[in-house]
Write a protein that holds these residues in place. Structure first.
Motif, PDB file in Angstrom:
ATOM      1  N   UNK A  65      58.854  90.499  43.590  1.00 39.94           N
ATOM      2  CA  UNK A  65      58.515  89.818  42.495  1.00 39.94           C
ATOM      3  C   UNK A  65      58.551  88.349  42.523  1.00 39.94           C
ATOM      4  N   UNK A  66      59.538  87.862  43.167  1.00 44.64           N
ATOM      5  CA  UNK A  66      59.784  86.403  43.091  1.00 44.64           C
ATOM      6  C   UNK A  66      58.849  86.028  44.104  1.00 44.64           C
ATOM      7  N   UNK A  67      58.460  86.392  45.203  1.00 41.05           N
ATOM      8  CA  UNK A  67      57.528  85.989  46.142  1.00 41.05           C
ATOM      9  C   UNK A  67      56.074  85.908  45.569  1.00 41.05           C
ATOM     10  N   UNK A  68      55.832  87.107  44.652  1.00 39.43           N
ATOM     11  CA  UNK A  68      54.455  86.899  43.929  1.00 39.43           C
ATOM     12  C   UNK A  68      54.418  85.637  43.173  1.00 39.43           C
ATOM     13  N   UNK A  69      55.442  85.332  41.946  1.00 45.26           N
ATOM     14  CA  UNK A  69      55.433  84.496  41.308  1.00 45.26           C
ATOM     15  C   UNK A  69      55.508  83.008  41.934  1.00 45.26           C
ATOM     16  N   UNK A  70      56.100  82.858  43.052  1.00 47.17           N
ATOM     17  CA  UNK A  70      56.098  81.613  43.825  1.00 47.17           C
ATOM     18  C   UNK A  70      54.667  81.236  44.231  1.00 47.17           C
ATOM     19  N   UNK A  71      54.028  82.477  44.686  1.00 45.07           N
ATOM     20  CA  UNK A  71      52.782  82.260  45.520  1.00 45.07           C
ATOM     21  C   UNK A  71      51.512  82.052  44.249  1.00 45.07           C
ATOM     22  N   UNK A  72      52.003  82.609  43.120  1.00 48.10           N
ATOM     23  CA  UNK A  72      51.107  82.192  41.764  1.00 48.10           C
ATOM     24  C   UNK A  72      51.174  80.693  41.473  1.00 48.10           C
ATOM     25  N   UNK A  73      52.227  80.066  41.850  1.00 47.84           N
ATOM     26  CA  UNK A  73      52.505  78.724  41.475  1.00 47.84           C
ATOM     27  C   UNK A  73      51.887  77.992  42.597  1.00 47.84           C
ATOM     28  N   UNK A  74      51.594  78.464  43.634  1.00 49.98           N
ATOM     29  CA  UNK A  74      51.175  77.686  44.916  1.00 49.98           C
ATOM     30  C   UNK A  74      52.542  77.303  45.680  1.00 49.98           C
ATOM     31  N   UNK A  75      53.567  77.805  45.710  1.00 50.06           N
ATOM     32  CA  UNK A  75      54.629  77.386  46.528  1.00 50.06           C
ATOM     33  C   UNK A  75      55.001  78.362  47.508  1.00 50.06           C
ATOM     34  N   UNK A  76      55.525  77.817  48.693  1.00 44.54           N
ATOM     35  CA  UNK A  76      55.856  78.430  49.923  1.00 44.54           C
ATOM     36  C   UNK A  76      57.427  78.083  50.078  1.00 44.54           C
ATOM     37  N   UNK A  77      58.321  78.927  50.423  1.00 44.34           N
ATOM     38  CA  UNK A  77      59.651  78.498  50.785  1.00 44.34           C
ATOM     39  C   UNK A  77      59.528  78.282  52.356  1.00 44.34           C
ATOM     40  N   UNK A  78      59.856  77.047  52.868  1.00 47.56           N
ATOM     41  CA  UNK A  78      59.805  76.641  54.384  1.00 47.56           C
ATOM     42  C   UNK A  78      61.206  77.036  54.976  1.00 47.56           C
ATOM     43  N   UNK A  79      61.063  77.550  56.072  1.00 48.56           N
ATOM     44  CA  UNK A  79      62.411  77.655  56.947  1.00 48.56           C
ATOM     45  C   UNK A  79      62.194  77.591  58.306  1.00 48.56           C
ATOM     46  N   UNK A  80      62.873  77.078  59.252  1.00 53.74           N
ATOM     47  CA  UNK A  80      64.451  76.617  58.807  1.00 53.74           C
ATOM     48  C   UNK A  80      64.597  75.492  57.925  1.00 53.74           C
ATOM     49  N   UNK A  81      63.681  74.810  57.965  1.00 49.26           N
ATOM     50  CA  UNK A  81      63.971  73.187  57.342  1.00 49.26           C
ATOM     51  C   UNK A  81      63.920  73.615  55.913  1.00 49.26           C
ATOM     52  N   UNK A  82      64.784  72.884  54.994  1.00 53.07           N
ATOM     53  CA  UNK A  82      65.096  73.116  53.800  1.00 53.07           C
ATOM     54  C   UNK A  82      64.158  72.223  52.721  1.00 53.07           C
ATOM     55  N   UNK A  83      62.848  73.106  52.574  1.00 49.18           N
ATOM     56  CA  UNK A  83      61.841  72.422  51.647  1.00 49.18           C
ATOM     57  C   UNK A  83      60.952  73.675  51.092  1.00 49.18           C
ATOM     58  N   UNK A  84      60.226  73.020  50.008  1.00 52.93           N
ATOM     59  CA  UNK A  84      59.365  74.043  49.540  1.00 52.93           C
ATOM     60  C   UNK A  84      57.920  73.369  49.559  1.00 52.93           C
ATOM     61  N   UNK A  85      57.088  73.947  50.205  1.00 52.63           N
ATOM     62  CA  UNK A  85      55.604  73.523  50.185  1.00 52.63           C
ATOM     63  C   UNK A  85      54.986  73.985  48.971  1.00 52.63           C
ATOM     64  N   UNK A  86      54.083  72.948  48.463  1.00 47.75           N
ATOM     65  CA  UNK A  86      53.222  73.288  47.624  1.00 47.75           C
ATOM     66  C   UNK A  86      51.816  73.390  48.041  1.00 47.75           C
ATOM     67  N   UNK A  87      51.279  74.471  48.225  1.00 46.98           N
ATOM     68  CA  UNK A  87      49.958  74.684  49.069  1.00 46.98           C
ATOM     69  C   UNK A  87      48.815  74.053  48.518  1.00 46.98           C
ATOM     70  N   UNK A  88      48.755  73.805  46.934  1.00 47.70           N
ATOM     71  CA  UNK A  88      47.471  73.174  46.389  1.00 47.70           C
ATOM     72  C   UNK A  88      47.318  71.682  47.050  1.00 47.70           C
ATOM     73  N   UNK A  89      48.395  71.131  47.102  1.00 42.64           N
ATOM     74  CA  UNK A  89      48.382  69.572  47.444  1.00 42.64           C
ATOM     75  C   UNK A  89      48.943  69.283  48.896  1.00 42.64           C
TER      76      UNK A  89
END
Length: 82
Positions: free
Chosen positions: A20-44
């Protein structure tokens, strides 16, 4: 992205199953990046640091995501990288 109804995202991110968390992040356009600590905003295409309120501020300022939809996201993001 700001068109999501308030009921489409959990008020407490950390209480939801991983799928469910993965789905919700995807709905917001977010992807968890690994191994570097970052969150990618796919729309921008921005790489957001997972500290402070960087991710939630970005969603509010750049994509007009309502506060209710972002509630608990900062704590959840912090839990992934600590």
């Amino acid at each position: 992205m700001g068109d999501h109804p308030a009921s489409s995202l959990p008020p407490r991110w950390c209480r939801w199953p991983q799928r469910e968390l993965d789905l919700r992040l995807a709905e917001l356009g977010l992807v968890i990046n690994a191994p570097e600590p970052a969150v990618i905003c796919r729309p921008c295409g921005y790489a957001l640091q997972p500290n402070g309120e960087c991710v939630t501020r970005h969603l509010a300022d750049k994509h007009s995501i309502q506060k209710g939809l972002r509630h608990g996201l900062t704590s959840y993001i912090h839990s992934l990288f600590n």
